[in-house]
Design a protein around this motif. Structure first.
Motif, short mmCIF file in Angstrom:
data_model
loop_
_atom_site.label_atom_id
_atom_site.label_comp_id
_atom_site.label_asym_id
_atom_site.label_seq_id
_atom_site.Cartn_x
_atom_site.Cartn_y
_atom_site.Cartn_z
N PRO A 193 17.18 -7.30 -15.78
CA PRO A 193 16.03 -6.71 -16.43
C PRO A 193 15.52 -5.50 -15.68
N GLU A 194 15.16 -4.45 -16.40
CA GLU A 194 14.69 -3.23 -15.78
C GLU A 194 13.21 -3.26 -15.43
N LYS A 195 12.47 -4.14 -16.05
CA LYS A 195 11.01 -4.11 -15.93
C LYS A 195 10.51 -4.60 -14.57
N GLN A 196 11.38 -5.21 -13.76
CA GLN A 196 10.93 -5.79 -12.52
C GLN A 196 10.99 -4.84 -11.34
N LYS A 197 11.25 -3.58 -11.56
CA LYS A 197 11.31 -2.63 -10.46
C LYS A 197 9.93 -2.43 -9.84
N LYS A 198 9.87 -2.53 -8.54
CA LYS A 198 8.60 -2.38 -7.84
C LYS A 198 8.77 -1.45 -6.66
N SER A 199 8.01 -0.37 -6.62
CA SER A 199 8.09 0.58 -5.53
C SER A 199 7.12 0.16 -4.43
N LEU A 200 7.06 0.98 -3.38
CA LEU A 200 6.22 0.66 -2.23
C LEU A 200 4.75 0.71 -2.60
N PRO A 201 4.01 -0.39 -2.46
CA PRO A 201 2.58 -0.38 -2.77
C PRO A 201 1.79 0.34 -1.68
N ASP A 202 0.55 0.68 -2.00
CA ASP A 202 -0.31 1.33 -1.02
C ASP A 202 -0.63 0.36 0.12
N VAL A 203 -0.66 0.90 1.33
CA VAL A 203 -0.92 0.09 2.51
C VAL A 203 -2.21 0.57 3.16
N HIS A 204 -3.12 -0.35 3.41
CA HIS A 204 -4.37 0.01 4.08
C HIS A 204 -4.09 0.30 5.56
N GLU A 205 -4.74 1.31 6.07
CA GLU A 205 -4.53 1.69 7.46
C GLU A 205 -4.92 0.58 8.41
N SER A 206 -5.93 -0.19 8.04
CA SER A 206 -6.38 -1.29 8.90
C SER A 206 -5.29 -2.35 9.04
N HIS A 207 -4.53 -2.60 7.95
CA HIS A 207 -3.43 -3.57 8.02
C HIS A 207 -2.31 -3.06 8.93
#
Length: 391
Positions: A193-207
């Protein structure tokens, strides 16, 4: 010249050593006896381009076939780091799914990449650049993929509570699964399935700062590498579990496993060697990790990737710009690769020894979860017998 690929991600270059393995113009392939040899894997084992590809593909399929751990119709998560070995594994799965119906692989693959840039101090732009390069590789396969920052990992008691008991399968279960798959699904349903592609999410600087503080709390490079490997493995298993995958495919080759075996012994992890270097690792209960590349040497992978244009991405690590003596793993790698230069059976001897290792500890798949290490999830090996003093 003899060619060997070092396992350090910051040194993914072909090293040339002074052991001559020349291919004469008249030398023929040892397999077909007709075409001219194009590559020499070991002394006396010269292959033409076509036979080498068949040999490489057959070895991958044979490893999966003889173990029969991945059942037809299962979802398998491929852990791709961007290095030569994991990218070669990805190409073998892609090749297997493109075969004819009776030769086609019968599982549903997905890809996961763990971005560790935050742990080694990379900037957001550098991390995004690496992710963009990998996205090109992943999209070309057509498989669903997941790109996750290491900052998302959480190593606490929750990981233990998520464990579930592994279900042992009788020998006849595999054949029954094949028949059921052929009747209900068949090879036509293996389109991912093509719909499950997930790119890099935003990362909080504190994490990111918290992750760097955690890694920095380890005093030596050896300890930092060990901690990083543990965090990565937790996130891989957690991703496989939450995304519905039952198997996790790792790209460890026999050169890496030989180095890992000696390193683990040096670190006092002898009781876990069978799980750390074996084909399958069932310590996680419902998620089984497999290593289908464990029969390949780094040299074979380097040749294959070069000859058939398998893409890989150069990504820095904790060992980048450090000396070989900066960590136990780096020193062990240097020792093994240099010894392999003069004694070509070094890696295979160490690797074959690892196949015979078994632990006297209780099985990680059957023990109570409270008797496991919280970090590596292996059975605790702290039990000792009674001490009797004689005077």
């Amino acid at each position: 010249m003899n060619i060997l690929l070092t396992m350090n991600p910051c040194r993914w270059t072909l090293k040339m050593f002074a052991v001559p393995l020349f291919i004469s113009a008249s030398q023929k392939c040892v397999r077909c006896k007709e075409a001219s040899a194009a590559v020499v894997i070991r002394a006396g084992d010269a292959y033409c381009r076509g036979c080498f590809k068949e040999y490489f593909i057959h070895k991958f399929r044979a490893m999966l076939g003889k173990n029969r751990i991945i059942f037809p119709g299962e979802k398998v998560l491929l852990a791709v780091s961007g290095g030569p070995s994991s990218c070669s594994m990805l190409s073998q799965v892609q090749e297997g799914l493109s075969q004819k119906a009776h030769k086609k692989l019968r599982f549903f693959p997905g890809i996961v990449y763990i971005d560790e840039g935050g742990a080694i101090g990379q900037s957001t732009e550098e991390r995004q650049r690496t992710v963009s390069e990998l996205e090109v590789v992943f999209k070309a396969t057509g498989f669903p993929f997941h790109i996750l920052p290491l900052e998302q990992v959480s190593v606490d008691a929750k990981m233990q509570s998520l464990l579930s008991e592994s279900q042992s399968q009788p020998p006849s279960a595999y054949k029954a699964a094949v028949d059921r798959f052929n009747q209900t699904c068949g090879s036509d349903c293996l389109t991912p399935p093509e719909k499950q592609k997930k790119s890099l999410p935003d990362v909080h600087e504190s994490h990111t700062q918290l992750l760097q503080q955690l890694i920095g709390s380890a005093k030596t490079l050896t300890a930092r590498e060990d901690l990083l490997n543990t965090l990565r493995q937790h996130l891989l298993v957690y991703t496989a579990r939450t995304e519905g995958y039952s198997k996790l495919m790792l790209g460890d080759n026999c050169t890496r496993l030989a180095i890992k075996l000696l390193t683990s012994i040096s670190l006092g992890r002898g009781a876990q060697l069978a799980q750390d270097t074996g084909f399958s690792d069932s310590r996680y209960g419902d998620i089984i990790a497999v290593r289908p590349m464990r029969d390949y040497s780094a040299k074979e992978i380097a040749h294959y990737n070069h000859m058939f244009d398998v893409p890989s991405v150069l990504i820095p690590s904790l060992e980048t710009k450090t000396s070989e003596k900066a960590s136990i793993r780096g020193l062990t790698e240097s020792f093994v690769t240099k010894l392999q230069t003069d004694f070509p059976s070094t890696v295979s001897t160490i690797y074959r020894t690892s196949e015979k290792l078994q632990t006297v500890c209780r099985s990680s798949s059957t023990d109570d979860h409270s008797d496991r290490c919280l970090l590596c999830l292996c059975v605790l090996d702290t039990a000792v017998g009674e001490c009797v003093l004689e005077f």
